[in-house]
Design a protein around this motif. Structure first.
Motif, PDB file in Angstrom:
ATOM      1  N   GLN A 152       1.261   1.340   5.058  1.00  0.00           N
ATOM      2  CA  GLN A 152       1.003   2.373   3.885  1.00  0.00           C
ATOM      3  C   GLN A 152       1.969   4.094   5.117  1.00  0.00           C
ATOM      4  O   GLN A 152       3.108   4.672   4.156  1.00  0.00           O
ATOM      5  CB  GLN A 152      -0.582   3.346   4.598  1.00  0.00           C
ATOM      6  N   VAL A 153       1.785   3.405   6.338  1.00  0.00           N
ATOM      7  CA  VAL A 153       2.886   4.651   7.092  1.00  0.00           C
ATOM      8  C   VAL A 153       3.840   4.828   6.557  1.00  0.00           C
ATOM      9  O   VAL A 153       4.938   5.368   6.542  1.00  0.00           O
ATOM     10  CB  VAL A 153       2.312   5.106   8.263  1.00  0.00           C
ATOM     11  N   ALA A 154       4.033   3.157   6.888  1.00  0.00           N
ATOM     12  CA  ALA A 154       5.652   3.343   7.048  1.00  0.00           C
ATOM     13  C   ALA A 154       6.610   3.391   4.673  1.00  0.00           C
ATOM     14  O   ALA A 154       7.245   4.069   4.888  1.00  0.00           O
ATOM     15  CB  ALA A 154       5.128   1.079   6.680  1.00  0.00           C
ATOM     16  N   VAL A 155       5.596   2.748   3.446  1.00  0.00           N
ATOM     17  CA  VAL A 155       6.108   3.258   2.715  1.00  0.00           C
ATOM     18  C   VAL A 155       5.556   5.017   2.612  1.00  0.00           C
ATOM     19  O   VAL A 155       6.874   5.709   2.277  1.00  0.00           O
ATOM     20  CB  VAL A 155       4.189   3.142   1.827  1.00  0.00           C
ATOM     21  N   ALA A 156       5.084   5.861   3.073  1.00  0.00           N
ATOM     22  CA  ALA A 156       4.903   7.536   2.824  1.00  0.00           C
ATOM     23  C   ALA A 156       6.652   7.806   3.703  1.00  0.00           C
ATOM     24  O   ALA A 156       6.612   8.557   3.352  1.00  0.00           O
ATOM     25  CB  ALA A 156       3.587   7.759   3.786  1.00  0.00           C
ATOM     26  N   GLU A 157       6.395   7.375   5.211  1.00  0.00           N
ATOM     27  CA  GLU A 157       7.567   7.736   5.764  1.00  0.00           C
ATOM     28  C   GLU A 157       9.068   7.674   4.447  1.00  0.00           C
ATOM     29  O   GLU A 157       9.893   8.596   5.162  1.00  0.00           O
ATOM     30  CB  GLU A 157       8.172   7.435   7.265  1.00  0.00           C
ATOM     31  N   VAL A 202      -6.907   5.484   5.175  1.00  0.00           N
ATOM     32  CA  VAL A 202      -6.041   6.016   4.256  1.00  0.00           C
ATOM     33  C   VAL A 202      -5.445   6.786   4.718  1.00  0.00           C
ATOM     34  O   VAL A 202      -5.760   8.106   5.882  1.00  0.00           O
ATOM     35  CB  VAL A 202      -6.479   5.991   3.113  1.00  0.00           C
ATOM     36  N   HIS A 203      -4.063   6.790   5.009  1.00  0.00           N
ATOM     37  CA  HIS A 203      -2.775   7.950   5.449  1.00  0.00           C
ATOM     38  C   HIS A 203      -2.516   9.575   4.188  1.00  0.00           C
ATOM     39  O   HIS A 203      -2.769   8.302   2.534  1.00  0.00           O
ATOM     40  CB  HIS A 203      -1.596   7.110   5.181  1.00  0.00           C
ATOM     41  N   PRO A 204      -2.276   9.988   4.676  1.00  0.00           N
ATOM     42  CA  PRO A 204      -3.103  11.449   3.584  1.00  0.00           C
ATOM     43  C   PRO A 204      -1.746  11.561   3.120  1.00  0.00           C
ATOM     44  O   PRO A 204      -1.779  10.953   1.332  1.00  0.00           O
ATOM     45  CB  PRO A 204      -3.035  12.624   4.396  1.00  0.00           C
ATOM     46  N   ALA A 205      -0.772  11.335   2.702  1.00  0.00           N
ATOM     47  CA  ALA A 205       0.687  11.254   2.590  1.00  0.00           C
ATOM     48  C   ALA A 205       1.197  10.006   1.383  1.00  0.00           C
ATOM     49  O   ALA A 205       1.288   9.972   0.203  1.00  0.00           O
ATOM     50  CB  ALA A 205       1.749  11.117   2.958  1.00  0.00           C
ATOM     51  N   SER A 258     -17.036   9.440 -12.994  1.00  0.00           N
ATOM     52  CA  SER A 258     -16.669   8.024 -12.839  1.00  0.00           C
ATOM     53  C   SER A 258     -14.697   7.937 -11.702  1.00  0.00           C
ATOM     54  O   SER A 258     -15.241   6.751 -11.565  1.00  0.00           O
ATOM     55  CB  SER A 258     -15.926   7.718 -14.223  1.00  0.00           C
ATOM     56  N   PHE A 259     -14.988   8.953 -11.463  1.00  0.00           N
ATOM     57  CA  PHE A 259     -12.702   9.276 -10.825  1.00  0.00           C
ATOM     58  C   PHE A 259     -13.161   8.179  -8.856  1.00  0.00           C
ATOM     59  O   PHE A 259     -12.966   7.676  -9.301  1.00  0.00           O
ATOM     60  CB  PHE A 259     -13.030  11.108 -10.562  1.00  0.00           C
ATOM     61  N   PRO A 260     -14.443   8.389  -8.524  1.00  0.00           N
ATOM     62  CA  PRO A 260     -14.944   8.531  -7.624  1.00  0.00           C
ATOM     63  C   PRO A 260     -15.070   6.396  -7.314  1.00  0.00           C
ATOM     64  O   PRO A 260     -14.570   5.629  -6.525  1.00  0.00           O
ATOM     65  CB  PRO A 260     -16.162   8.584  -6.904  1.00  0.00           C
ATOM     66  N   ASP A 261     -15.494   5.492  -8.325  1.00  0.00           N
ATOM     67  CA  ASP A 261     -15.443   4.542  -8.819  1.00  0.00           C
ATOM     68  C   ASP A 261     -14.873   3.846  -8.608  1.00  0.00           C
ATOM     69  O   ASP A 261     -14.830   2.674  -9.556  1.00  0.00           O
ATOM     70  CB  ASP A 261     -16.327   4.326  -9.283  1.00  0.00           C
ATOM     71  N   THR A 262     -13.258   4.512  -9.270  1.00  0.00           N
ATOM     72  CA  THR A 262     -12.066   3.829  -9.496  1.00  0.00           C
ATOM     73  C   THR A 262     -11.796   3.252  -8.841  1.00  0.00           C
ATOM     74  O   THR A 262     -11.270   3.403  -7.275  1.00  0.00           O
ATOM     75  CB  THR A 262     -10.931   4.944 -10.195  1.00  0.00           C
ATOM     76  N   PRO A 263     -11.351   1.414  -8.752  1.00  0.00           N
ATOM     77  CA  PRO A 263     -10.932   0.539  -7.972  1.00  0.00           C
ATOM     78  C   PRO A 263      -9.213   0.865  -7.617  1.00  0.00           C
ATOM     79  O   PRO A 263      -8.847   1.192  -8.733  1.00  0.00           O
ATOM     80  CB  PRO A 263     -11.031  -0.645  -8.942  1.00  0.00           C
ATOM     81  N   VAL A 264      -9.165   0.399  -6.819  1.00  0.00           N
ATOM     82  CA  VAL A 264      -7.418   0.886  -5.710  1.00  0.00           C
ATOM     83  C   VAL A 264      -7.324  -0.795  -4.684  1.00  0.00           C
ATOM     84  O   VAL A 264      -8.578  -0.857  -3.894  1.00  0.00           O
ATOM     85  CB  VAL A 264      -7.275   1.819  -5.238  1.00  0.00           C
ATOM     86  N   THR A 265      -6.524  -0.958  -4.628  1.00  0.00           N
ATOM     87  CA  THR A 265      -5.913  -1.794  -3.641  1.00  0.00           C
ATOM     88  C   THR A 265      -4.877  -1.370  -2.574  1.00  0.00           C
ATOM     89  O   THR A 265      -3.405  -1.175  -3.486  1.00  0.00           O
ATOM     90  CB  THR A 265      -5.270  -3.292  -3.795  1.00  0.00           C
ATOM     91  N   PHE A 266      -5.141  -0.977  -1.671  1.00  0.00           N
ATOM     92  CA  PHE A 266      -4.058  -0.303  -0.855  1.00  0.00           C
ATOM     93  C   PHE A 266      -3.986  -1.714   0.876  1.00  0.00           C
ATOM     94  O   PHE A 266      -4.677  -2.037   0.628  1.00  0.00           O
ATOM     95  CB  PHE A 266      -4.939   1.179   0.001  1.00  0.00           C
ATOM     96  N   PRO A 267      -2.309  -1.097   0.795  1.00  0.00           N
ATOM     97  CA  PRO A 267      -1.927  -2.097   1.630  1.00  0.00           C
ATOM     98  C   PRO A 267      -2.535  -2.060   3.036  1.00  0.00           C
ATOM     99  O   PRO A 267      -3.163  -0.880   3.481  1.00  0.00           O
ATOM    100  CB  PRO A 267      -0.409  -1.883   1.985  1.00  0.00           C
ATOM    101  N   SER A 268      -1.999  -2.372   4.522  1.00  0.00           N
ATOM    102  CA  SER A 268      -2.278  -1.773   5.771  1.00  0.00           C
ATOM    103  C   SER A 268      -1.731  -0.580   6.036  1.00  0.00           C
ATOM    104  O   SER A 268      -1.669   0.211   5.532  1.00  0.00           O
ATOM    105  CB  SER A 268      -2.436  -2.650   6.760  1.00  0.00           C
ATOM    106  N   LEU A 269      -3.539   0.217   7.462  1.00  0.00           N
ATOM    107  CA  LEU A 269      -2.830   1.335   7.266  1.00  0.00           C
ATOM    108  C   LEU A 269      -0.887   1.450   7.958  1.00  0.00           C
ATOM    109  O   LEU A 269      -0.552   2.541   7.121  1.00  0.00           O
ATOM    110  CB  LEU A 269      -3.582   1.867   8.502  1.00  0.00           C
TER     111      LEU A 269
END
Length: 377
Positions: A156-161, A107-110, A142-153
């Protein structure tokens, strides 16, 4: 690589909380990062910090030492605050603060920060929130077990930019605003503190006061009017800023006071002073000076008054005490000349603030659509 569904802990190297105590006060040293140091917009605000002494610092970082690209967040009391740790930060987590250390291979930090700021994530946290008698809390179990769906890395970089481009513009404008405000402050100090105003060479000084100037009680110069309560749950999103003692705290569909006017902190951030160029709503933690009495000279004068906490128990500014404070009132023509000199500066500040507001609105419209995949980059 396609989108991946997992839990937050699967995208993280670790999730850590801070100490459950407060260090002894220190005049210098690393930052004790508290809730007040994280803004709703996802930035760190280190204008007012609590320090932890270098001697104590090791014991306050036994669990974790925040490092670049960690995402810090609040999990108790004031929720939904997130920010990214910048390069060179030296400090520790404060009370009710925790952090996620992203696995940069996943995951990209931004991107992770923007995801945490999205409505989708807020809804997930609202569902987890435990409502207490005094404060609300997100359980870190409970926080760490929260489900998420992330796109490819790469996605992610493109979205963050895309989103970062808006925030970079906003930050640049904030820096320009700070420079403009500093210019107005320095001019005020030159004229009315050091008394090097235009033509001062020809004005006689008597007992430290230029001829024609007066020392007056504030109560003879202005009226501090009370704001009116407006709970966050009662606000309807609109174009009018809502002011508390820490500045703008939200927006509302209607205004209570016609601008321009001056806002003065009454409780909480006592004696804080803000200029509102537009109509606004002051809540009950502030006073305001109406437009008939407000001008740039008075706005720059009030921070020098030396307001202090006077109410026992809850820090507050008693109005009668405020009225008793003395200020040095210049001759009217010099006051008008100062207002004319700084008016272009404040006009440019207002223009930049309005531009930033539009940039933030555009970013906030894009954010959920980019995160949901409705818009692809």
């Amino acid at each position: 690589m396609t989108a991946r569904t997992a839990t937050i802990k699967d995208f993280a190297i670790g999730i850590f909380d801070g100490p459950h105590a407060t260090p002894r006060p220190s005049e210098e040293g690393p930052v004790f990062l508290g809730i007040k140091n994280v803004t709703r917009e996802g930035r760190l605000d280190l204008s007012e910090i609590r320090h932890v002494s270098p001697q104590q610092f090791p014991q306050w970082t036994r669990r974790v030492t925040p490092q670049e690209d960690d995402i810090v967040f609040s999990y108790e009391a004031t929720l939904h605050l997130y920010a990214r740790i910048p390069n060179g930060f030296e400090g520790c987590l404060g009370r009710r603060m925790a952090l996620v250390r992203p696995d940069r291979d996943k995951v990209h930090p931004a991107f992770l920060l923007y995801y945490f700021l999205s409505p989708a994530w807020r809804s997930k946290m609202d569902a987890l929130t435990i409502t207490g008698a005094t404060v609300n809390r997100i359980p870190l179990t409970s926080f760490p077990d929260t489900p998420v769906t992330f796109p490819s890395l790469p996605q992610q970089v493109a979205v963050a930019e895309v989103l970062s481009a808006y925030d970079d513009l906003i930050d640049n404008n904030r820096k320009r605003i700070a420079l403009l405000e500093e210019a107005a402050r320095l001019l005020y100090r030159e004229w009315f503190v050091h008394l090097r105003f235009p033509g001062h060479e020809h004005v006689k000084i008597v007992d430290g006061v230029p001829a024609g100037w007066e020392r007056r009680a504030i109560g003879t110069v202005l009226q501090l009017r009370y704001g009116k309560a407006l709970k966050e749950t009662d606000r309807v999103d609109g174009s009018f800023p809502v002011y508390g003692s820490s500045g703008i705290i939200g927006n509302h569909k209607c205004a209570l006071v016609e601008g321009p006017a001056i806002v003065v902190g009454r409780k909480g951030n006592v004696g804080s002073v803000y200029w509102s160029p537009t109509d606004f709503w002051p809540i009950d933690t502030v006073y305001f000076v109406a437009k008939e009495q407000a001008d740039y000279w008075l706005y720059r004068t009030l921070p020098y008054v030396g307001f202090q906490n006077t109410d026992a128990g809850v820090p507050g500014l008693n109005r009668e005490f405020a009225y008793s404070r003395k200020i040095l009132l210049p001759v009217e023509r010099l006051r008008r000349r100062f207002d004319e000199a700084v008016e272009p500066v404040f006009a440019q500040v207002t223009t930049l603030e309005n531009f930033n507001r539009k940039l933030a609105e555009a970013r906030d419209l894009l954010l959920p659509r980019l995160m949901s995949g409705e818009i692809t980059v």
